[in-house]
Write an enzyme that holds these catalytic residues in place. Structure first.
Site, PDB file in Angstrom:
ATOM      1  N   ASP A 294     -31.863 -85.194   2.201  1.00 26.61           N
ATOM      2  CA  ASP A 294     -31.298 -83.854   2.344  1.00 26.61           C
ATOM      3  C   ASP A 294     -29.780 -84.008   2.161  1.00 26.61           C
ATOM      4  O   ASP A 294     -29.246 -85.121   2.261  1.00 26.61           O
ATOM      5  CB  ASP A 294     -31.664 -83.241   3.705  1.00 26.61           C
ATOM      6  CG  ASP A 294     -31.613 -81.709   3.668  1.00 26.61           C
ATOM      7  OD1 ASP A 294     -30.940 -81.154   2.770  1.00 26.61           O
ATOM      8  OD2 ASP A 294     -32.229 -81.059   4.530  1.00 26.61           O
ATOM      9  N   TRP A 295     -29.099 -82.922   1.880  1.00 28.89           N
ATOM     10  CA  TRP A 295     -27.689 -82.984   1.471  1.00 28.89           C
ATOM     11  C   TRP A 295     -26.788 -83.505   2.605  1.00 28.89           C
ATOM     12  O   TRP A 295     -26.431 -82.787   3.522  1.00 28.89           O
ATOM     13  CB  TRP A 295     -27.257 -81.604   0.973  1.00 28.89           C
ATOM     14  CG  TRP A 295     -27.473 -81.422  -0.498  1.00 28.89           C
ATOM     15  CD1 TRP A 295     -26.542 -81.017  -1.406  1.00 28.89           C
ATOM     16  CD2 TRP A 295     -28.670 -81.654  -1.262  1.00 28.89           C
ATOM     17  NE1 TRP A 295     -27.085 -81.004  -2.686  1.00 28.89           N
ATOM     18  CE2 TRP A 295     -28.376 -81.386  -2.620  1.00 28.89           C
ATOM     19  CE3 TRP A 295     -29.965 -82.101  -0.957  1.00 28.89           C
ATOM     20  CZ2 TRP A 295     -29.316 -81.522  -3.654  1.00 28.89           C
ATOM     21  CZ3 TRP A 295     -30.898 -82.241  -1.966  1.00 28.89           C
ATOM     22  CH2 TRP A 295     -30.568 -81.954  -3.284  1.00 28.89           C
TER      23      TRP A 295
END
Ligand SMILES: *[C@@H]1O[C@H](CO)[C@@H](O)[C@H](O)[C@H]1NC(C)=O
Ligand SMILES: *[C@@H]1O[C@H](CO)[C@@H](O)[C@H](O)[C@H]1NC(C)=O
Ligand SMILES: *[C@@H]1O[C@H](CO)[C@@H](O)[C@H](O)[C@H]1NC(C)=O
Ligand SMILES: *[C@@H]1O[C@H](CO)[C@@H](O)[C@H](O)[C@H]1NC(C)=O
Ligand SMILES: *[C@@H]1O[C@H](CO)[C@@H](O)[C@H](O)[C@H]1NC(C)=O
Ligand SMILES: *[C@@H]1O[C@H](CO)[C@@H](O)[C@H](O)[C@H]1NC(C)=O
Ligand SMILES: *[C@@H]1O[C@H](CO)[C@@H](O)[C@H](O)[C@H]1NC(C)=O
Ligand SMILES: *[C@@H]1O[C@H](CO)[C@@H](O)[C@H](O)[C@H]1NC(C)=O
Ligand SMILES: *[C@@H]1O[C@H](CO)[C@@H](O)[C@H](O)[C@H]1NC(C)=O
Ligand SMILES: *[C@@H]1O[C@H](CO)[C@@H](O)[C@H](O)[C@H]1NC(C)=O
Ligand SMILES: *[C@@H]1O[C@H](CO)[C@@H](O)[C@H](O)[C@H]1NC(C)=O
Length: 790
Positions: A294-295
């Site tokens: 995930d970012w």
């Protein structure tokens, strides 16, 4: 015009606050609704902090099916042309805002690799134009239709491909464990089996359109508070039976990629948790594709590489600002050269990434990105390419099929050419400052609600409000049509609802992703009441009109108690989050062109405390422990086990016709041998036979009413007491179309896996001793047929 006058001061007081890094990180943690909702309960009654055991090394991808084996073969062959730097390039995003997409893998011209474009969100291409805003996950879940799961994703896939996006950052597979969970609406409700089928058919639909799917957020990311520092603690059985199941079904559909989540799982970051990545996902589930972070969810370069992460997104050391440097990139090369990460691990990362690309055929003539997420309205970098085709049709079909009629008394619905109609509430009308006024839809709603907020939202290319569709219909029927969008002007409301055939009140409730706070809701909701003065508005309308119809647009459960039993509230319609086709879809249900068949993908309780789970809003340590101590007792499993009467149960929803269930029978269709496991455990990977069918169950469904329609039938298993399962668990469902008087024989199969429970002790799926009952019906509490498998 009071509504308009209200705007400036209300806006000042209630404006959304967006954190400085306005994408996908930071945010929630610390404040909340002003009370401590979750008592401190030690996980498994053990005061020492849960711990995730090491599992190394990462298995080399093998391919569980011939299609995967072929893709991996092609990947290995192509990879021979790549030098080490180029292999590293495949694993490391170019960095935030260094490329047109939310995530970018650079092109490698020397070997002819075109690069990769990764894009949100789960209900449409984010941050660009000329796309369809499809109904959100919670809405498609409410259709209980595998066909619609597939067709929505396939249409969306065509749009991702037209825009040149290689990877769809969806489906969202987290479970609506608590009603307040900010991102519940992106996912498919509170039941693992429903979520699992939705994930499965969404992956198939998307990938058949040529786009790689991404099963996310792996794993235990069920709340926004502390998502970047909290440890989710789940015991092995609960993990397998509830939270892992939708990922299993996504893997079985051939998902090219998975996304590890922000949180920790048993105190180990999800993106460097070797037990969850190397063991659970890549060994036990046999996942052949690649894991991307995930970012900003990657916290260490070497540890994540060895634990099974394959791609870092967006590539920077921290997310999400423009910066230089990465935990991988040059650092991964260094780590390989100094022996911290094996060269074979890099080869496996790159093989998995290329295999996912080959698996969906993206090696042949895939379009390049023709938009720029970071400069959305700049014509020099945006092609404004139309991706919509006639996808509004499937979007409308899903929005209508995902509309749940909860109450319908005195034949209030369907509407039949009413003489006079009034619609009330800001949630009925168009968005006052334009559909895309709030960044990522994260702001106070001056107008109807069509999506939740956060990275899961997209830009509306158009948005039909209920007002527009209902007014068009009124003209057609020559109905006198009045409206008031001001939630606080009671005088005007009372005037226009008095003595009219029906008054429709619109109310809504919002939530979203934790990097945006709206009215103090840090992603997760602080309460379950409807927003915008909704309860008072309903009260005022119902006091003056004995045919009051309530329409709810919501991210999840709301408290219906103040109006559900009101004698003048003749109908309640939950339209969920319908996307662009909101108005037309709703009108088609209210007027009976579509016979409602939507069902609740979660239980609606009478009191917040009835749910037995809540968001953890407060921390007393830097790593708050989010203990899933309710174990298997999520949603209806909890209400059933505790004998709590819900307002409306999981799977509930009304139709304008009636259906009869009859003639249930079963037959054995597979080998019942239970000794196959031998000495093996799940650490050897789940065997194929586990998923082979053992029984087939059939029953007859008849439309006994006066309208054609669809029935969303459901089948639950009731295990023997000794199995330690909740009273009922969903194991089959679908939406079956029946003309008036028509009867269809419906069948479904139950595999060994479907009939098993997870044993923490034996570390494998086991068949419980004793007889299993199959319950078939119209909801989790409206069981019409039962049979015992023996
Ligand atoms: C969770 O369980 C751990 C022990 O395993 C305990 O130390 C902690 O206080 C619990 N947290 C909450 C919020 O209940
Ligand atoms: C508590 O959990 C820890 C870590 O999982 C384990 O080592 C320990 O044996 C457990 N203690 C008890 C009393 O179960
Ligand atoms: C690998 O190829 C790239 C061109 O794609 C080149 O710039 C780089 O120097 C090469 N690296 C090695 C280690 O040969
Ligand atoms: C290596 O990682 C460090 C942070 O640990 C970072 O500051 C540095 O810029 C990275 N180097 C490269 C070449 O990306
Ligand atoms: C190897 O390189 C990595 C990345 O720069 C670094 O984090 C790690 O500490 C190095 N290990 C050794 C043993 O030098
Ligand atoms: C509802 O009110 C109307 C007048 O607006 C009246 O004619 C009708 O009988 C009422 N119906 C019920 C069931 O009270
Ligand atoms: C509604 O109709 C009643 C008669 O049924 C009448 O007495 C009343 O004045 C009407 N209300 C309004 C606001 O016109
Ligand atoms: C619930 O939250 C909404 C949105 O923040 C707020 O407008 C409303 O007043 C709250 N309701 C209660 C009863 O606190
Ligand atoms: C129902 O509506 C009628 C107007 O049609 C009103 O006179 C009556 O008081 C309402 N009943 C309740 C319980 O509010
Ligand atoms: C909800 O439950 C709580 C705790 O059990 C109780 O104090 C409260 O009165 C209940 N509220 C309602 C409206 O029943
Ligand atoms: C609670 O979490 C925040 C981060 O969200 C952290 O800054 C703070 O120190 C934590 N509080 C305690 C008591 O550890």
């Amino acid at each position: 015009m009071k509504w308009l006058q209200l705007v400036p001061w209300v806006a000042a007081a209630l404006a959304a606050s967006v954190s400085a890094d306005d994408q996908g990180i930071g945010g929630a943690g610390g404040s909340g609704p002003g009370f401590e909702t979750v008592p401190r309960v030690p996980f498994n009654g053990n005061d020492s902090l849960p711990y995730s055991p090491p599992f190394y090394p990462t298995p080399q991808t093998q391919g569980t099916t011939q299609k995967w084996k072929d893709a991996i073969g092609k990947a290995r062959e192509y990879l021979q042309q790549f030098n080490q730097t180029e292999k590293v390039m495949l694993t490391t995003g170019t960095g935030w805002s260094r490329g047109p997409c939310v995530g970018n893998i650079a092109a490698i011209p020397r070997v002819g690799f075109p690069g990769l474009c990764l894009m949100d969100g789960p209900a449409g291409v984010r941050g660009t134009d000329r796309i369809t805003s499809f109904p959100d996950g919670v809405t498609v879940a409410a259709t209980f239709s595998k066909d619609l799961f597939y067709r929505r994703a396939h249409a969306m896939g065509e749009e991702f491909k037209t825009k040149g996006a290689n990877i769809w950052l969806g489906p969202m597979n987290n479970i609506a464990r608590t009603p307040e969970g900010g991102r519940n609406w992106e996912g498919f409700g509170a039941d693992p089996y429903l979520s699992g089928e939705a994930a499965h058919y969404s992956v198939l639909g998307m990938q058949d359109a040529g786009v790689q799917a991404n099963i996310k957020h792996y794993i235990g990311n069920e709340q926004e508070h502390f998502r970047n520092e909290g440890s989710t603690n789940i015991d092995g059985r609960t993990e397998r039976e509830i939270y892992l199941h939708p990922f299993l079904r996504g893997v079985q559909a051939g998902a090219s990629s998975a996304m590890c989540s922000y949180n920790l799982l048993q105190n180990s970051w999800a993106c460097q948790n070797s037990e969850m990545l190397n063991n659970r996902l890549k060994t036990e589930l046999g996942f052949s594709g690649y894991v991307l972070s995930d970012w900003g969810a990657q916290h260490a370069g070497v540890a994540s590489a060895n634990a099974g992460l394959d791609m870092t997104m967006p590539g920077d050391v921290t997310c999400c600002t423009k910066q230089t440097g990465s935990l991988w990139g040059g650092n991964l090369t260094t780590a390989i050269n100094n022996g911290s990460v094996a060269e074979t691990r890099l080869d496996d990362m790159a093989t998995r990434i290329l295999a996912g690309w080959y698996y969906v055929g993206q090696d042949k003539g895939y379009p390049k990105p023709n938009f720029d997420f970071f400069n959305q309205r700049d014509p020099t970098v945006n092609g404004f390419v139309d991706a919509t085709k006639d996808h509004w049709k499937v979007a409308r079909e899903v929005a209508a099929a995902g509309t749940v009629v909860l109450k319908n008394k005195r034949h209030a619905l369907p509407l039949c050419k009413p003489d006079r109609l009034a619609i009330i509430g800001s949630d009925a009308g168009p968005l006052y400052q334009g559909a895309n006024y709030w960044s990522d839809r994260g702001g106070w709603p001056y107008g109807t609600l069509g999506q939740g907020w956060g990275s899961g939202a997209n830009e509306y290319s158009y948005f039909f409000s209920p007002y527009e569709a209902l007014q068009a219909r009124a003209r057609q029927d020559r109905t006198d049509f009045q409206w008031n969008f001001d939630d606080y002007n009671y005088e005007q409301t009372e005037k226009i609802v008095t003595n009219v055939t029906a008054a429709i009140v619109f109310v809504s409730a919002l939530s979203g992703e934790g990097y945006i706070t709206v009215d103090n809701n840090e992603g997760d909701r602080n309460n379950l009441t409807v927003w915008n003065n909704g309860e008072e508005l309903i009260k005022r309308v119902a006091a003056n009109n004995n045919n009051t119809i309530v329409v709810v647009h919501s991210v999840g459960q709301v408290d219906y108690e103040s109006f559900a039993d009101h004698p003048n509230v003749t109908a309640i319609v939950l339209a969920n989050l319908p996307g662009s086709e909101s108005g037309p879809a709703l009108a088609s249900v209210l007027y009976g062109e579509v016979n409602p068949s939507g069902r609740l993908p979660y239980t609606i309780g009478r009191n917040r405390t009835d749910y037995g789970t809540d968001v953890l809003y407060y921390n007393d340590t830097v790593t708050p422990q989010i203990n899933y101590t309710e174990a298997l007792h999520v949603d209806y499993r909890h209400f059933d086990a505790k004998g709590i009467e819900p307002r409306w149960e999981f799977g509930f929803g009304l139709s304008y016709t009636t259906f009869d269930y009859s003639g249930i029978w079963w037959q054995q269709v597979g080998q019942a041998d239970n000794s196959w496991w031998g000495d093996k455990t799940a650490a050897d990977g789940l065997p194929e036979w586990l998923f082979e069918p053992l029984y087939e169950v059939s029953f007859s469904l008849t439309n006994t009413g006066e309208r054609d329609g669809h029935e969303a039938w459901q089948a639950y298993l009731s295990f023997p007491k000794s199995a330690g399962e909740p009273p009922k668990v969903l194991r089959a469902f679908d939406r079956t179309e029946l003309k008036v008087g028509e009867t269809k024989e419906v069948s479904f199969k139950l595999s060994h896996y479907d009939l098993s429970t997870w044993s923490n002790k034996q570390h494998r799926w086991v068949r419980p001793e004793g007889k299993i009952k199959v319950l078939v019906g119209a909801s989790s509490r409206d069981i019409r047929q039962a049979v015992v498998l023996h």
